[in-house]
Design a protein around this motif. Structure first.
Motif, PDB file in Angstrom:
ATOM      1  N   ARG A 247      -4.184   8.000  70.328  1.00 18.48           N
ATOM      2  CA  ARG A 247      -5.629   8.242  70.216  1.00 18.48           C
ATOM      3  C   ARG A 247      -5.908   9.131  69.009  1.00 18.48           C
ATOM      4  NH1 ARG A 247      -9.680   6.641  72.783  1.00 18.48           N
ATOM      5  NH2 ARG A 247      -8.592   6.215  74.720  1.00 18.48           N
TER       6      ARG A 247
ATOM      7  N   PHE B 117     -13.389  -6.581  68.709  1.00 18.08           N
ATOM      8  CA  PHE B 117     -13.785  -5.192  68.874  1.00 18.08           C
ATOM      9  C   PHE B 117     -14.473  -5.097  70.225  1.00 18.08           C
ATOM     10  CE2 PHE B 117     -16.754  -1.749  68.875  1.00 18.08           C
ATOM     11  CZ  PHE B 117     -15.962  -0.707  68.436  1.00 18.08           C
TER      12      PHE B 117
ATOM     13  N   GLN C 251      -9.070  -4.445  75.316  1.00 17.88           N
ATOM     14  CA  GLN C 251     -10.115  -3.723  74.577  1.00 17.88           C
ATOM     15  C   GLN C 251      -9.630  -3.498  73.136  1.00 17.88           C
ATOM     16  OE1 GLN C 251     -13.102  -1.720  75.307  1.00 17.88           O
ATOM     17  NE2 GLN C 251     -12.714   0.318  74.483  1.00 17.88           N
ATOM     18  N   HIS C 252     -10.472  -3.854  72.176  1.00 19.79           N
ATOM     19  CA  HIS C 252     -10.198  -3.703  70.731  1.00 19.79           C
ATOM     20  C   HIS C 252      -9.006  -4.547  70.250  1.00 19.79           C
ATOM     21  CE1 HIS C 252     -13.339  -0.855  70.776  1.00 19.79           C
ATOM     22  NE2 HIS C 252     -12.682   0.277  70.680  1.00 19.79           N
TER      23      HIS C 252
ATOM     24  N   ARG D 144      -3.474  -3.463  67.365  1.00 19.40           N
ATOM     25  CA  ARG D 144      -3.125  -2.043  67.351  1.00 19.40           C
ATOM     26  C   ARG D 144      -2.016  -1.697  68.334  1.00 19.40           C
ATOM     27  NH1 ARG D 144      -7.825   1.410  70.434  1.00 19.40           N
ATOM     28  NH2 ARG D 144      -8.038   0.096  72.276  1.00 19.40           N
TER      29      ARG D 144
ATOM     30  N   HIS E  67     -10.873   1.326  63.352  1.00 20.45           N
ATOM     31  CA  HIS E  67     -11.233   2.396  64.292  1.00 20.45           C
ATOM     32  C   HIS E  67     -10.743   3.721  63.690  1.00 20.45           C
ATOM     33  CE1 HIS E  67     -12.577   3.914  67.989  1.00 20.45           C
ATOM     34  NE2 HIS E  67     -11.502   3.771  68.728  1.00 20.45           N
TER      35      HIS E  67
ATOM     36  N   TYR F 267     -10.833   7.772  63.251  1.00 19.39           N
ATOM     37  CA  TYR F 267     -11.146   9.084  63.820  1.00 19.39           C
ATOM     38  C   TYR F 267     -11.124  10.107  62.689  1.00 19.39           C
ATOM     39  CZ  TYR F 267     -10.184   7.488  68.679  1.00 19.39           C
ATOM     40  OH  TYR F 267     -10.208   6.854  69.903  1.00 19.39           O
TER      41      TYR F 267
ATOM     42  N   ASN G 293     -24.077   0.557  72.821  1.00 19.44           N
ATOM     43  CA  ASN G 293     -23.105   0.253  73.876  1.00 19.44           C
ATOM     44  C   ASN G 293     -23.395   1.017  75.161  1.00 19.44           C
ATOM     45  OD1 ASN G 293     -21.520  -1.622  72.504  1.00 19.44           O
ATOM     46  ND2 ASN G 293     -20.329  -0.014  71.489  1.00 19.44           N
TER      47      ASN G 293
ATOM     48  N   ASP H 135     -22.523   5.818  71.086  1.00 21.09           N
ATOM     49  CA  ASP H 135     -21.616   4.660  71.014  1.00 21.09           C
ATOM     50  C   ASP H 135     -22.436   3.459  70.529  1.00 21.09           C
ATOM     51  OD1 ASP H 135     -19.669   2.766  71.269  1.00 21.09           O
ATOM     52  OD2 ASP H 135     -19.172   3.211  73.365  1.00 21.09           O
TER      53      ASP H 135
ATOM     54  N   VAL I 245     -19.505   1.181  63.261  1.00 23.70           N
ATOM     55  CA  VAL I 245     -19.492   1.722  64.632  1.00 23.70           C
ATOM     56  C   VAL I 245     -19.499   3.239  64.537  1.00 23.70           C
ATOM     57  CG1 VAL I 245     -18.220   1.841  66.812  1.00 23.70           C
ATOM     58  CG2 VAL I 245     -18.107  -0.228  65.409  1.00 23.70           C
TER      59      VAL I 245
ATOM     60  N   TRP J 283     -19.125   6.577  67.039  1.00 22.63           N
ATOM     61  CA  TRP J 283     -18.742   6.925  68.412  1.00 22.63           C
ATOM     62  C   TRP J 283     -18.363   8.397  68.528  1.00 22.63           C
ATOM     63  CZ3 TRP J 283     -13.486   7.436  70.816  1.00 22.63           C
ATOM     64  CH2 TRP J 283     -13.556   7.522  72.211  1.00 22.63           C
TER      65      TRP J 283
ATOM     66  N   ASP K 100     -16.435   3.560  62.058  1.00 26.80           N
ATOM     67  CA  ASP K 100     -15.586   2.395  61.783  1.00 26.80           C
ATOM     68  C   ASP K 100     -16.323   1.369  60.926  1.00 26.80           C
ATOM     69  OD1 ASP K 100     -14.445   3.755  63.951  1.00 26.80           O
ATOM     70  OD2 ASP K 100     -14.673   2.095  65.363  1.00 26.80           O
TER      71      ASP K 100
HETATM   72  C1  BG6 Z   1     -15.272   3.017  70.230  1.00 24.18           C
HETATM   73  C2  BG6 Z   1     -16.091   2.173  71.163  1.00 24.18           C
HETATM   74  O1  BG6 Z   1     -15.199   2.454  68.982  1.00 24.18           O
HETATM   75  O2  BG6 Z   1     -13.980   3.145  70.785  1.00 24.18           O
HETATM   76  C3  BG6 Z   1     -16.173   2.832  72.499  1.00 24.18           C
HETATM   77  O3  BG6 Z   1     -17.383   1.984  70.610  1.00 24.18           O
HETATM   78  C4  BG6 Z   1     -14.768   3.067  73.032  1.00 24.18           C
HETATM   79  O4  BG6 Z   1     -16.924   2.045  73.377  1.00 24.18           O
HETATM   80  C5  BG6 Z   1     -13.985   3.839  72.008  1.00 24.18           C
HETATM   81  O5  BG6 Z   1     -14.845   3.760  74.242  1.00 24.18           O
HETATM   82  C6  BG6 Z   1     -12.548   4.121  72.401  1.00 24.18           C
HETATM   83  O6  BG6 Z   1     -11.884   2.952  72.680  1.00 24.18           O
HETATM   84  P1  BG6 Z   1     -10.373   2.972  73.135  1.00 24.18           P
HETATM   85  O7  BG6 Z   1     -10.057   1.566  73.561  1.00 24.18           O
HETATM   86  O8  BG6 Z   1      -9.566   3.404  71.937  1.00 24.18           O
HETATM   87  O9  BG6 Z   1     -10.297   3.942  74.264  1.00 24.18           O
END
Ligand code: BG6
Length: 354
Positions: free
Chosen positions: A109, A119, A127-128, A132, A209, A211, A233, A254, A286, A288, A313
C-alpha cells in the motif's frame, strides 16, 4: 578513486546514493563512459545511467535507479510497483503506509502501481486488476519508443504477459511493457505500452495508482481540476461538476475527474513543495484520500496515515481504451517535485514536454 565504491556497490545502495550525491557531472560522465566501454554488463548502454538490480530486505527483486545528482527510485519486480522516489536531498516523495506489508509478494500500500485491465471493481476481476499483483520481468530488448530520449536517464523496461489464471477471468492476450525512468532533473516517468496480441478487440480501463507523500492533507491544494465533471465513488459514481477553486480536503474524497488538461498540480504549503503530474494518453484523474474512518478499516494502513498522503492517478476510466488486434496504446505520466515558489501558469515552461 571514486570508481572503487561503485565497483563494490552491491553491498549497500544507500552508500551508493551518498556517493552519487558527491559526484560532479564530469565525474559522472567519466563513470558512464567507463561502464559503457569497459564493463560488459548488459544493463548499460551509451548515454544511459546504469540501474542496479538488487534484493530488498525481504529477498524480493528490486531495481534501483539513480541519477548523477543523487535522486533515486526503486521498482519492485513484484507488481511492477514503484516503491520509492527520492529527490537529490534524499527526501521520499512517494507515500508508503506505516503498516505496508513488504514481507509477502503482494501489492504494497503506497508507491505507484498500474491498475490494469480495470480500475475499480466491476466484475469478476480483482479490484484495480491483476497487473499490480503479478511478477514482472525485466525486458532486455524492448521495441524502441516513439520520441524516447534516454540521454542521462536511468531507466528500466519491464514486461508482463497474462498468466493462465488471468486468462480465465479476462480472456485477452496482451503484452504490457512498462518503462520507469528517472531523469537528470529528478523527474520520474512511467510509460506503459499495451499491445493487443489477441484475435479480437478488447477494452480496458487503466490508472497509475500514485500515492504522493504530503506533510498535512489539510494544508494541501490541488490545481488543474477546477470546473471539471467528476464521478463520485462515494455516491455510486454519480456525476457532479466541480464548483470551487482549487480543491482542498476536509473529509473522504474518492472521485474520477473526467477529461482533464495534461497538467495537474498538488501544492503542499507546509513542505513548500509542488508536485506536478503531467499525463498523456490518460484523460481522467482519480483523486483519493480515505480520511479517518476508512483508514481504520484498512488492515495495511495506519489510523493517521491519511494525513500524510493523497492519491492522484493519471487514468483512462470513463471510456477506457479499446484496442483492435495488433494495436498498441501508450499512456504515460511524468512527475516533478518542485519548490513552491510557483503558480499554475509557470508549470508548463518548467516541465519538458513528452
Ligand atoms: C482508489 C479508489 O484509487 O483506490 C478507491 O478510488 C480505493 O475507491 C482505493 O478504495 C484503494 O484501493 P485498493 O484496492 O488499493 O485498496
Amino acid at each position: 578513486m571514486f570508481l572503487i565504491p561503485f565497483c563494490c556497490h552491491a553491498g549497500g545502495t544507500d552508500s551508493m546514493e551518498q556517493i552519487c550525491k558527491s559526484l560532479t557531472l564530469n565525474q559522472w560522465a567519466f563513470l558512464e563512459h567507463f561502464y559503457s566501454t569497459v564493463c560488459t554488463t548488459t544493463w548499460l548502454c551509451d548515454n544511459r545511467a546504469p540501474f542496479h538490480l538488487t534484493k530488498d530486505v525481504n529477498g524480493f527483486e528490486q531495481v534501483v535507479l539513480w541519477n548523477p545528482r543523487g535522486a533515486s527510485a526503486r521498482v519492485n519486480l513484484n507488481g511492477g510497483q514503484v516503491i520509492s522516489w527520492r529527490n537529490h536531498r534524499g527526501e521520499e516523495l512517494l507515500f508508503n503506509s506505516s503498516k505496508a506489508n513488504f514481507k509477502v509478494p503482494k501489492t504494497v500500500r503506497g508507491g505507484i502501481s498500474a491498475c490494469f485491465p480495470q480500475f475499480g471493481k466491476c466484475d469478476a476481476l480483482d479490484q484495480h486488476g491483476f497487473a499490480r499483483k503479478r511478477m514482472w520481468k525485466i525486458d532486455e530488448n524492448p521495441p524502441p519508443m516513439r520520441l524516447n530520449d534516454s540521454r542521462g536517464k536511468s531507466y528500466v523496461d519491464l514486461m508482463l504477459k497474462p498468466a493462465e489464471e488471468d486468462l480465465k477471468y479476462w480472456p485477452h492476450s496482451f503484452e504490457f511493457r512498462l518503462q520507469v525512468s528517472l531523469a537528470l532533473d529528478g523527474n520520474l516517468s512511467l510509460v506503459s505500452r499495451i499491445r493487443n496480441i489477441n484475435g479480437k478487440p478488447f477494452n480496458f480501463s487503466f490508472a497509475y495508482h500514485t500515492y504522493l507523500s504530503v506533510s498535512d492533507i489539510s494544508e494541501v491544494r490541488i490545481e488543474g481540476l477546477e470546473t471539471l465533471d467528476y464521478l463520485d465513488n462515494l455516491c455510486k459514481r454519480e456525476r457532479f461538476t466541480e464548483q470551487g477553486d482549487a480543491i482542498t480536503f476536509e473529509s473522504e474524497v474518492d472521485r474520477v475527474y473526467l477529461s482533464s488538461a495534461p497538467c495537474v498540480a498538488v501544492l503542499d504549503h507546509e513542505k513548500k513543495r509542488t508536485y506536478v503530474v503531467r499525463k498523456e494518453g490518460l484523460p481522467d484523474v482519480v483523486l483519493w484520500n480515505p480520511w479517518d474512518k476508512k483508514s481504520k478499516a484498512m488492515a495495511d494502513f495506519g489510523d493517521s496515515d491519511y494525513k500524510q498522503m493523497l492519491c492522484l492517478d493519471g487514468a483512462a476510466i470513463e471510456t477506457g481504451v479499446t484496442l483492435k488486434p495488433g494495436e498498441e496504446w501508450t499512456g504515460q505520466v511524468e512527475l516533478a517535485a518542485i519548490p513552491s515558489s510557483f503558480c499554475t501558469d509557470n508549470i508548463h515552461p518548467r516541465l519538458k514536454l513528452f
